[in-house]
Motif scaffolding. Structure first.
Motif, PDB file in Angstrom:
ATOM      1  N   UNK A  72      44.059  -0.524  13.378  1.00  0.00           N
ATOM      2  CA  UNK A  72      43.044   0.212  14.125  1.00  0.00           C
ATOM      3  C   UNK A  72      42.256   1.100  13.172  1.00  0.00           C
ATOM      4  N   UNK A  73      42.987   1.829  12.326  1.00  0.00           N
ATOM      5  CA  UNK A  73      42.377   2.610  11.247  1.00  0.00           C
ATOM      6  C   UNK A  73      43.269   2.465  10.017  1.00  0.00           C
ATOM      7  N   UNK A 119      46.947   1.342  -8.761  1.00  0.00           N
ATOM      8  CA  UNK A 119      47.106   0.765  -7.424  1.00  0.00           C
ATOM      9  C   UNK A 119      46.456   1.654  -6.368  1.00  0.00           C
ATOM     10  N   UNK A 120      46.148   1.037  -5.261  1.00  0.00           N
ATOM     11  CA  UNK A 120      45.704   1.783  -4.080  1.00  0.00           C
ATOM     12  C   UNK A 120      46.734   1.535  -2.982  1.00  0.00           C
ATOM     13  N   UNK A 121      47.279   2.616  -2.448  1.00  0.00           N
ATOM     14  CA  UNK A 121      48.181   2.498  -1.303  1.00  0.00           C
ATOM     15  C   UNK A 121      47.365   2.709  -0.025  1.00  0.00           C
ATOM     16  N   UNK A 122      47.646   1.906   0.973  1.00  0.00           N
ATOM     17  CA  UNK A 122      46.939   1.990   2.249  1.00  0.00           C
ATOM     18  C   UNK A 122      47.961   2.236   3.345  1.00  0.00           C
ATOM     19  N   UNK A 123      47.730   3.297   4.125  1.00  0.00           N
ATOM     20  CA  UNK A 123      48.530   3.541   5.319  1.00  0.00           C
ATOM     21  C   UNK A 123      47.768   2.964   6.507  1.00  0.00           C
ATOM     22  N   UNK A 124      48.363   2.004   7.169  1.00  0.00           N
ATOM     23  CA  UNK A 124      47.702   1.302   8.274  1.00  0.00           C
ATOM     24  C   UNK A 124      48.239   1.820   9.599  1.00  0.00           C
ATOM     25  N   UNK A 125      47.329   2.340  10.411  1.00  0.00           N
ATOM     26  CA  UNK A 125      47.686   2.852  11.738  1.00  0.00           C
ATOM     27  C   UNK A 125      47.333   1.829  12.805  1.00  0.00           C
ATOM     28  N   UNK A 169      49.654  12.349  32.057  1.00  0.00           N
ATOM     29  CA  UNK A 169      48.361  12.511  31.406  1.00  0.00           C
ATOM     30  C   UNK A 169      48.400  12.456  29.899  1.00  0.00           C
ATOM     31  N   UNK A 170      49.573  12.222  29.313  1.00  0.00           N
ATOM     32  CA  UNK A 170      49.744  12.173  27.861  1.00  0.00           C
ATOM     33  C   UNK A 170      50.071  10.740  27.455  1.00  0.00           C
ATOM     34  N   UNK A 171      49.472  10.285  26.345  1.00  0.00           N
ATOM     35  CA  UNK A 171      49.747   8.933  25.860  1.00  0.00           C
ATOM     36  C   UNK A 171      51.165   8.818  25.319  1.00  0.00           C
ATOM     37  N   UNK A 172      51.826   7.744  25.637  1.00  0.00           N
ATOM     38  CA  UNK A 172      53.119   7.456  25.015  1.00  0.00           C
ATOM     39  C   UNK A 172      52.878   7.116  23.553  1.00  0.00           C
ATOM     40  N   UNK A 173      53.729   7.600  22.664  1.00  0.00           N
ATOM     41  CA  UNK A 173      53.589   7.310  21.244  1.00  0.00           C
ATOM     42  C   UNK A 173      54.188   5.944  20.937  1.00  0.00           C
ATOM     43  N   UNK A 174      53.323   5.009  20.561  1.00  0.00           N
ATOM     44  CA  UNK A 174      53.765   3.665  20.160  1.00  0.00           C
ATOM     45  C   UNK A 174      53.145   3.303  18.817  1.00  0.00           C
ATOM     46  N   UNK A 175      53.026   4.291  17.947  1.00  0.00           N
ATOM     47  CA  UNK A 175      52.382   4.117  16.658  1.00  0.00           C
ATOM     48  C   UNK A 175      51.439   5.281  16.403  1.00  0.00           C
ATOM     49  N   UNK A 176      50.624   5.175  15.385  1.00  0.00           N
ATOM     50  CA  UNK A 176      49.657   6.234  15.055  1.00  0.00           C
ATOM     51  C   UNK A 176      48.233   5.720  15.211  1.00  0.00           C
ATOM     52  N   UNK A 177      47.339   6.660  15.546  1.00  0.00           N
ATOM     53  CA  UNK A 177      45.931   6.304  15.598  1.00  0.00           C
ATOM     54  C   UNK A 177      45.264   6.505  14.253  1.00  0.00           C
ATOM     55  N   UNK A 178      45.573   7.589  13.569  1.00  0.00           N
ATOM     56  CA  UNK A 178      44.878   7.888  12.309  1.00  0.00           C
ATOM     57  C   UNK A 178      45.710   8.866  11.485  1.00  0.00           C
ATOM     58  N   UNK A 179      45.636   8.710  10.178  1.00  0.00           N
ATOM     59  CA  UNK A 179      46.255   9.652   9.251  1.00  0.00           C
ATOM     60  C   UNK A 179      45.201  10.153   8.271  1.00  0.00           C
ATOM     61  N   UNK A 181      48.557  14.345   7.271  1.00  0.00           N
ATOM     62  CA  UNK A 181      48.665  14.734   8.674  1.00  0.00           C
ATOM     63  C   UNK A 181      48.364  13.513   9.516  1.00  0.00           C
ATOM     64  N   UNK A 182      49.184  13.301  10.535  1.00  0.00           N
ATOM     65  CA  UNK A 182      49.021  12.120  11.371  1.00  0.00           C
ATOM     66  C   UNK A 182      48.740  12.469  12.813  1.00  0.00           C
ATOM     67  N   UNK A 183      47.776  11.774  13.393  1.00  0.00           N
ATOM     68  CA  UNK A 183      47.478  11.884  14.819  1.00  0.00           C
ATOM     69  C   UNK A 183      48.019  10.621  15.467  1.00  0.00           C
ATOM     70  N   UNK A 184      49.087  10.774  16.237  1.00  0.00           N
ATOM     71  CA  UNK A 184      49.867   9.623  16.668  1.00  0.00           C
ATOM     72  C   UNK A 184      50.032   9.583  18.182  1.00  0.00           C
ATOM     73  N   UNK A 185      48.908   9.453  18.886  1.00  0.00           N
ATOM     74  CA  UNK A 185      48.898   9.234  20.326  1.00  0.00           C
ATOM     75  C   UNK A 185      49.432  10.432  21.112  1.00  0.00           C
ATOM     76  N   UNK A 186      50.739  10.602  21.169  1.00  0.00           N
ATOM     77  CA  UNK A 186      51.317  11.734  21.882  1.00  0.00           C
ATOM     78  C   UNK A 186      51.863  12.809  20.969  1.00  0.00           C
ATOM     79  N   UNK A 187      51.734  12.604  19.645  1.00  0.00           N
ATOM     80  CA  UNK A 187      52.336  13.519  18.671  1.00  0.00           C
ATOM     81  C   UNK A 187      51.377  13.810  17.515  1.00  0.00           C
ATOM     82  N   UNK A 188      51.507  15.010  16.949  1.00  0.00           N
ATOM     83  CA  UNK A 188      50.887  15.353  15.684  1.00  0.00           C
ATOM     84  C   UNK A 188      51.974  15.556  14.653  1.00  0.00           C
ATOM     85  N   UNK A 189      51.784  15.054  13.435  1.00  0.00           N
ATOM     86  CA  UNK A 189      52.837  15.140  12.433  1.00  0.00           C
ATOM     87  C   UNK A 189      52.285  15.605  11.088  1.00  0.00           C
TER      88      UNK A 189
END
Length: 493
Positions: A196-197, A206-212, A265-275, A285-293
């Motif tokens: 998604x992002x 090297x380039x490391x990629x975190x895939x959300x 009214x809160x999304x269930x966390x089933x992965x991350x949207x964006x880091x 910092x990660x924005x992960x649907x129902x959680x911030x990390x």
């Protein structure tokens, strides 16, 4: 033969529009792009009630909001130019920058602009390679493109295909952009649940990629639950064709936020949207649907969570994250309604569909995210305007925390959060609603500051260039970057 080499006519002109600019456009494929939305990134039209239509028209007539397509802005913001969409007719998405170039994602591919003269950008090339969202980033001679729609294969000639089909493909694509007029597709990496992002951690070799990605299903062979982490890809700069997934770190061993009915009214966390990574500080910092990390990325191949927060009162969908310049704060965005709803009104209020400002306190593994306040644009929008917090970046003003941010049809907002408890808007740019009787998805998807100017990728209207003239941001004019991927936070000074 690699799938991205299948077309014997990989490069050709994209028609009269490109020819009129006297530019070479790169054609890699044909066919529509299918969207796999946030909950609501997919463009749509929706009739609103007669009462809402009447209220929108009355607000326009009374001057409370701009007229349909009317451009307005604060006195300290100038609108320098707009480049309408040309051959790529899909949804405009994210932006990245390198030297004198801007790279603009589109659900049909991406566009490269020459911005050496910001008042008159020129299209250098247009690459047709369908697949939502086509979030884009760059590092050296490489460009990375996210595909989060189920495709028949990994080529740019692919067509839509159900995710229930084992042969379907989603993931990351890699292009060689050493020749900006003729980008070359060089690699593809399939990732669980697509991409998604994505976010870069660039290193010398090297380039490391975190895939959300998120939203697994037992019916999807390549996207099985639980999907409680991110894919980590390693791309050798000198051999990008060897790019591969090297790990899938689990970020939520307990499954994360359960969502409804536990937290309505809160999304269930089933992965991350964006880091967002901050390589200098070895943080993310990660924005992960129902959680911030908050994560430690001292070893970029093995990110690990050091703190996690939830807001089950006002946050519906943790969407993105931005550090301040010193790395002592994080701004998380809540994409209430998924980007397709009208949430910038009195009914929703100022604490939902907003930014959440968190201070980072403590040291080492004891660092914590501490909530301070919400920020939402103070300009109410019509019920025919999708509006919610979306993609933004810092304006590197010395001694201040200032951000420019896209709010879909709420426009572009410039706001100061130096005082974490009292954020305030200091400038804005927006267009009036696309319609006074129908909610049509549109507005600014991404608004970023780069080398003295603000660039906005508008879903429907194209590429905008803005300039802010304000003593609070003037010091940022002296900051010059050679490259900017907003989700990879630079050391501005």
């Amino acid at each position: 033969m690699k799938p991205w080499e299948r077309s014997p006519q990989r490069r050709r002109y994209l028609g009269a529009a490109a020819a009129a600019f006297g530019l070479v456009a790169t054609l890699l494929a044909a066919g529509p792009a299918a969207a796999t939305p946030d909950p609501g990134d997919a463009p749509h039209k929706e009739r609103v009630t007669k009462s809402q239509q009447s209220e929108a028209r009355a607000a326009i007539e009374n001057g409370d909001i701009p007229g349909v397509d009317q451009i307005v802005h604060s006195d300290n913001v100038s609108h320098l130019t707009n480049i309408p969409k040309q051959d790529l007719k899909g949804v405009n998405s994210d932006l990245a920058f390198q030297g004198k170039y801007a790279f603009a994602g589109n659900y049909d591919g991406f566009v490269i602009y020459d911005i050496s003269r910001p008042k008159s950008p020129k299209i250098v090339s247009q690459v047709l390679c369908p697949g939502s969202q086509n979030d884009v980033s760059v590092s050296g001679d490489l460009l990375f493109l996210s595909t989060d729609s189920s495709r028949s294969d990994n080529s740019c000639n692919s067509t839509t295909q159900p995710a229930t089909e084992k042969s379907s493909w989603e993931g990351m694509k890699v292009f060689d952009i050493s020749d900006k007029r003729n980008p070359e597709y060089v690699a593809a990496v399939e990732t669980a649940c697509g991409s998604h992002t994505h976010t870069l951690v660039p290193e010398r070799k090297d380039v490391y990629i975190y895939v959300s990605s998120y939203s697994p299903s037992v019916t999807f062979p390549d996207c099985q639950p639980p999907h409680d982490g991110i894919s980590v890809i390693k791309v050798p700069r000198k051999a990008p064709e060897k790019a591969a997934v090297i790990d899938f770190p689990v970020l939520f061993p307990d499954g994360g936020n359960p969502g409804a009915p536990t937290n309505p009214g809160v999304s269930q966390t089933t992965g991350c949207h964006d880091l967002t990574t901050f390589p200098k500080l070895k943080l993310a910092a990660g924005a992960c649907m129902g959680d911030g990390i908050l994560l430690d990325i001292a070893d970029p191949a093995k990110p690990r969570v050091i703190d996690r927060v939830e807001d089950n009162v006002n946050f519906a969908f943790w969407h993105s994250a931005t550090f301040n310049e010193r790395g002592t704060k994080v701004v998380f965005t809540d994409e209430l309604g998924g980007g397709g709803a009208a949430t910038c009104n009195t009914e929703v209020g100022q604490d939902r569909g907003a930014d959440g400002i968190y201070d980072i306190v403590g040291k080492g593994d004891k660092r914590k995210l501490v909530f301070r306040s919400y920020f939402k644009i103070p300009r109410h929008q019509a019920d025919t305007e999708n509006c919610v917090a979306h993609n933004g970046s810092l304006i590197p003003a010395e001694g201040r925390d200032i951000m420019v941010q896209a709010w879909y049809q709420g426009g572009v907002s410039i706001w100061d959060f130096t005082d974490s408890d009292r954020p305030k808007e200091i400038g804005y740019f927006e267009r009036g609603p696309l319609s006074s009787d129908t909610l049509i998805t549109g507005g600014s998807w991404s608004a970023y500051y780069y080398n003295g100017y603000i660039y906005s990728n508008d879903i429907n209207k194209g590429f905008d260039v803005l300039k802010i003239h304000d003593r609070r941001t003037d010091s940022a004019d002296s900051v010059r970057l050679s490259e900017l991927n907003t989700q990879t936070q630079p050391d501005y000074r």
